[in-house]
Each structure stands twice: as C-alpha cells, then as structure tokens.
Design a protein around this motif. Structure first.
Motif, PDB file in Angstrom:
ATOM      1  N   ASP A 188      -8.468 -58.809 -68.317  1.00  0.00           N
ATOM      2  CA  ASP A 188      -8.496 -58.336 -66.931  1.00  0.00           C
ATOM      3  C   ASP A 188      -8.391 -59.505 -65.956  1.00  0.00           C
ATOM      4  OD1 ASP A 188      -8.689 -55.735 -67.813  1.00  0.00           O
ATOM      5  OD2 ASP A 188     -10.844 -55.565 -67.425  1.00  0.00           O
ATOM      6  N   ALA A 189      -9.090 -60.590 -66.252  1.00  0.00           N
ATOM      7  CA  ALA A 189      -9.024 -61.773 -65.386  1.00  0.00           C
ATOM      8  C   ALA A 189      -7.614 -62.353 -65.385  1.00  0.00           C
ATOM      9  CB  ALA A 189     -10.035 -62.820 -65.850  1.00  0.00           C
TER      10      ALA A 189
ATOM     11  N   PHE B  77     -19.334 -56.922 -82.628  1.00  0.00           N
ATOM     12  CA  PHE B  77     -17.893 -56.702 -82.520  1.00  0.00           C
ATOM     13  C   PHE B  77     -17.555 -56.055 -81.181  1.00  0.00           C
ATOM     14  CE2 PHE B  77     -14.145 -53.998 -83.092  1.00  0.00           C
ATOM     15  CZ  PHE B  77     -13.204 -54.973 -83.415  1.00  0.00           C
ATOM     16  N   THR B  78     -18.355 -55.075 -80.774  1.00  0.00           N
ATOM     17  CA  THR B  78     -18.137 -54.414 -79.482  1.00  0.00           C
ATOM     18  C   THR B  78     -18.276 -55.403 -78.340  1.00  0.00           C
ATOM     19  OG1 THR B  78     -18.947 -52.323 -80.376  1.00  0.00           O
ATOM     20  CG2 THR B  78     -18.933 -52.540 -77.987  1.00  0.00           C
ATOM     21  N   MET B  79     -19.259 -56.271 -78.418  1.00  0.00           N
ATOM     22  CA  MET B  79     -19.442 -57.277 -77.371  1.00  0.00           C
ATOM     23  C   MET B  79     -18.257 -58.241 -77.319  1.00  0.00           C
ATOM     24  SD  MET B  79     -23.561 -57.952 -77.762  1.00  0.00           S
ATOM     25  CE  MET B  79     -23.522 -59.467 -76.873  1.00  0.00           C
ATOM     26  N   GLN B  80     -17.743 -58.624 -78.472  1.00  0.00           N
ATOM     27  CA  GLN B  80     -16.574 -59.502 -78.507  1.00  0.00           C
ATOM     28  C   GLN B  80     -15.353 -58.799 -77.928  1.00  0.00           C
ATOM     29  OE1 GLN B  80     -16.312 -60.625 -82.618  1.00  0.00           O
ATOM     30  NE2 GLN B  80     -17.649 -62.410 -82.379  1.00  0.00           N
TER      31      GLN B  80
ATOM     32  N   ALA C 152     -15.715 -58.769 -74.202  1.00  0.00           N
ATOM     33  CA  ALA C 152     -15.421 -60.087 -73.641  1.00  0.00           C
ATOM     34  C   ALA C 152     -13.910 -60.324 -73.600  1.00  0.00           C
ATOM     35  CB  ALA C 152     -16.110 -61.181 -74.456  1.00  0.00           C
ATOM     36  N   PHE C 153     -13.221 -59.924 -74.640  1.00  0.00           N
ATOM     37  CA  PHE C 153     -11.760 -60.070 -74.675  1.00  0.00           C
ATOM     38  C   PHE C 153     -11.113 -59.228 -73.583  1.00  0.00           C
ATOM     39  CE2 PHE C 153      -7.580 -58.686 -76.223  1.00  0.00           C
ATOM     40  CZ  PHE C 153      -6.953 -59.927 -76.314  1.00  0.00           C
TER      41      PHE C 153
END
Length: 63
Positions: A25-26, A13-16, A19-20
């Motif tokens: 940011d992009a 969940f933290t990795m997702q 990524a979000f």
C-alpha cells in the motif's frame, strides 16, 4: 504445547501478510504521488507551450 504452536504460527503468518500488504500500500501511494507530480509537470509544459504559441500568433497578427 504443540497444539498451541499451530495457531501461533498461523498468527505469525497473518501478521507477516499484513505487513507485506502495508508495504505494498505504501509503495502504491508513492507511485500515485509520483504520477501526480508527472501529471503536474506535463500540464505545466503544455501550458507553457500553449502560451508560447499564442504569443507567436499574436506577434504574427500584428505584422
């Protein structure tokens, strides 16, 4: 085995979430770049308008 599953799910969940956040940011950087281009275009238009007005005033002064 089940005791280890919960921390692994939390990590996933933290990795997702990370990524979000990176995608957000992009997107923000792309929006900033677009606004900078729009600002440059606006300033270019203002400069051109001012140049035309100055030329018109100089022409009228010579008459």
């Amino acid at each position: 085995m089940q005791a280890n599953a919960l921390p692994m799910q939390a990590d996933a969940f933290t990795m997702q979430a990370d990524a979000f956040t990176m995608q957000a940011d992009a997107f923000t950087m792309q929006a900033d770049a677009f606004l900078m281009q729009a600002d440059a275009f606006t300033l270019s238009g203002i400069a051109k308008f001012n140049s035309l007005r100055i030329n018109e005033m100089l022409y009228l002064v010579k008459k």
